[in-house]
Design a protein around this motif. Structure first.
Motif, PDB file in Angstrom:
ATOM      1  N   SER A  25       0.809  -1.217   0.000  1.00  0.00           N
ATOM      2  CA  SER A  25       0.000   0.000   0.000  1.00  0.00           C
ATOM      3  C   SER A  25       0.846   1.273   0.000  1.00  0.00           C
ATOM      4  N   ASP A  26       2.074   1.210   0.540  1.00  0.00           N
ATOM      5  CA  ASP A  26       2.915   2.402   0.566  1.00  0.00           C
ATOM      6  C   ASP A  26       4.032   2.357  -0.478  1.00  0.00           C
ATOM      7  N   LEU A  27       3.939   1.421  -1.419  1.00  0.00           N
ATOM      8  CA  LEU A  27       4.927   1.295  -2.488  1.00  0.00           C
ATOM      9  C   LEU A  27       4.267   1.600  -3.827  1.00  0.00           C
ATOM     10  N   ARG A  28       4.858   2.481  -4.608  1.00  0.00           N
ATOM     11  CA  ARG A  28       4.279   2.877  -5.889  1.00  0.00           C
ATOM     12  C   ARG A  28       5.313   2.700  -6.997  1.00  0.00           C
ATOM     13  N   ALA A  29       5.234   1.554  -7.682  1.00  0.00           N
ATOM     14  CA  ALA A  29       6.151   1.321  -8.798  1.00  0.00           C
ATOM     15  C   ALA A  29       5.789   2.209  -9.983  1.00  0.00           C
ATOM     16  N   GLY A  30       4.494   2.392 -10.210  1.00  0.00           N
ATOM     17  CA  GLY A  30       4.073   3.246 -11.312  1.00  0.00           C
ATOM     18  C   GLY A  30       4.558   4.663 -11.134  1.00  0.00           C
TER      19      GLY A  30
END
Length: 447
Positions: A71-76
């Motif tokens: 939830s706190d990781l944004r690859a995009g």
């Protein structure tokens, strides 16, 4: 006071972002491995365009990043610098529910039976390419592999059989690729100052490529045999999400551009690396030929795996933190990019004895642990086209080593540099043909 409380970022090179970026462009493997030796399994690097990031070379910490709470990781978000060329609806730039929806729509054409069915296309394209090689011909393998893998993508993804249409698409996409570093410029420098300005020239090249992609989408929608076709574009046109909704033309364009640019370019580079390693190891080459002659593909698959370990095309798999997160004992603040360090993990001596050596046999006893071999990333963001890329590399290597002999034109292995966001051989793996599948003729010299 604990280390977690006392610090926010791990140590790393102290120079300006411009210096770290220059080192990464010219000597990416040496720089990453040197920083790892000096600073440990987590080190901070400041880069132009991408900002401040922390490389993570601890496989256990990478496992937590790939399999834990996302939830706190944004690859995009981390891939946002690619938006000008890939488009906002590319699966590489989406996060959360939007990413999962797009991924579910894209997965079927790149799994199991579908990939197996594409092998005949790969074999046909490879045979046609290699049949043109003659004794004495001099060329760079990366250039020939780019042409070959584009032809594969054109047939597999677009279902193109018309040579003229394929060539138009190849020229348009190559023009975009050749100007790719431009889209990494800071947004303030992206100004269209006319046809001769770098950004203006890039925009016009991109518009020409977009027009051809939209033309193919419209053409395919109108085909009477759409429901019977097996190319990726046809499958995506028929795909529906959980609500019964199809992909829009904008979504199709962005995913097709992603496949064209990411798919064929990275596979071509992987093949150039494979031959640069294999041709310099006569023992491995002889064993590969013997195993293939006996009908055993295990060593061939091991050659592909070892190539991708020693020469990954991507140095790190990006994530952006939207909230503070503890990684391997370091509390990292929101807004920091985290890079599971693919190239560094692949050179860990505790995972791979003699890590600098090209030893395909290390993969014959079974596959490496999931978080020790990461050429395609991992977790829910693992590359959708991984199986196709590995199949394509295997079939091309099989045909080349059993039908022709080529010799490196350089005494030393091709240095690895970074172009855009990928690692590539600096000189493109230049070779000369010493045995051809057909009679010799006067040598042709190519770039």
């Amino acid at each position: 006071m604990t280390r977690e409380q006392a610090t926010t970022l791990p140590p790393g090179p102290r120079g300006p972002a411009a210096l770290s970026t220059a080192l990464m462009m010219q000597r990416p493997l040496e720089s990453l491995l040197g920083w790892h030796r000096r600073y440990g399994d987590l080190f901070t690097v400041r880069l132009l365009a991408f900002g401040t990031g922390v490389y993570v070379a601890d496989p256990h910490a990478i496992r937590e990043l790939f399999t834990g709470d996302q939830s706190d990781l944004r690859a995009g978000e981390a891939n946002a610098p690619l938006a000008p060329v890939l488009g906002p609806r590319s699966v590489l730039l989406l996060d959360g529910p939007e990413h999962l929806r797009q991924r579910r729509l894209l997965l079927p054409p790149f799994q199991g039976a579908a990939v197996h069915g594409y092998r005949d296309v790969i074999r046909d394209v490879t045979a046609a390419e290699v049949a043109r090689w003659r004794v004495g011909d001099r060329f760079t393998l990366r250039a020939r592999m780019r042409a070959l893998t584009f032809e594969v993508i054109a047939r597999v993804v677009f279902g193109l059989a018309d040579g003229a249409r394929t060539e138009r698409m190849r020229r348009a996409l190559s023009a975009v690729l050749d100007s790719s570093p431009i889209f990494l410029l800071p947004e303030a420098l992206r100004r269209d100052l006319g046809a001769w300005s770098p950004w203006g020239r890039f925009q016009r090249r991109l518009a020409a490529a977009d027009a051809l992609i939209h033309e193919e989408i419209a053409r395919r929608r109108a085909e009477a045999d759409l429901d019977a076709r097996t190319d990726v574009l046809s499958l995506l046109l028929r795909a529906r999400d959980e609500d019964g909704e199809p992909m829009s033309d904008g979504e199709l364009r962005d995913e097709l551009m992603t496949m064209l640019l990411a798919g064929h370019e990275t596979t071509a580079t992987g093949l150039a690396f494979a031959f640069d390693l294999l041709l310099r190891d006569p023992v491995a080459l002889a064993r590969l030929r013997d195993e293939l002659a006996g009908g055993d593909d295990a060593y061939l698959d091991a050659v592909v795996s070892e190539t991708l370990r020693l020469r990954p095309v991507i140095d790190g798999s990006e994530r952006s933190l939207t909230a503070p997160r503890t990684v391997a004992g370091w509390t990292l603040p929101a807004g920091i990019r985290v890079y599971p360090a693919i190239a560094v993990v692949h050179r860990r001596a505790d995972l791979y004895p003699e890590p600098e050596a090209f030893r395909p046999e290390r993969f014959l006893d079974g596959r490496a642990e999931s978080y020790a071999w990461l050429p395609f990333g991992g977790g829910i963001r693992r590359c959708i086209g991984a199986a196709l890329a590995q199949a394509e590399m295997a079939e091309v290597i099989r045909h080349v080593v059993t039908h022709v002999d080529v010799r490196p034109r350089r005494a030393e292995p091709d240095p690895v540099v970074m172009r855009g966001i990928t690692l590539t051989p600096r000189h493109g793996t230049p070779v000369v043909v010493t045995r051809a599948a057909r009679p010799a003729r006067r040598p042709v010299v190519a770039a």
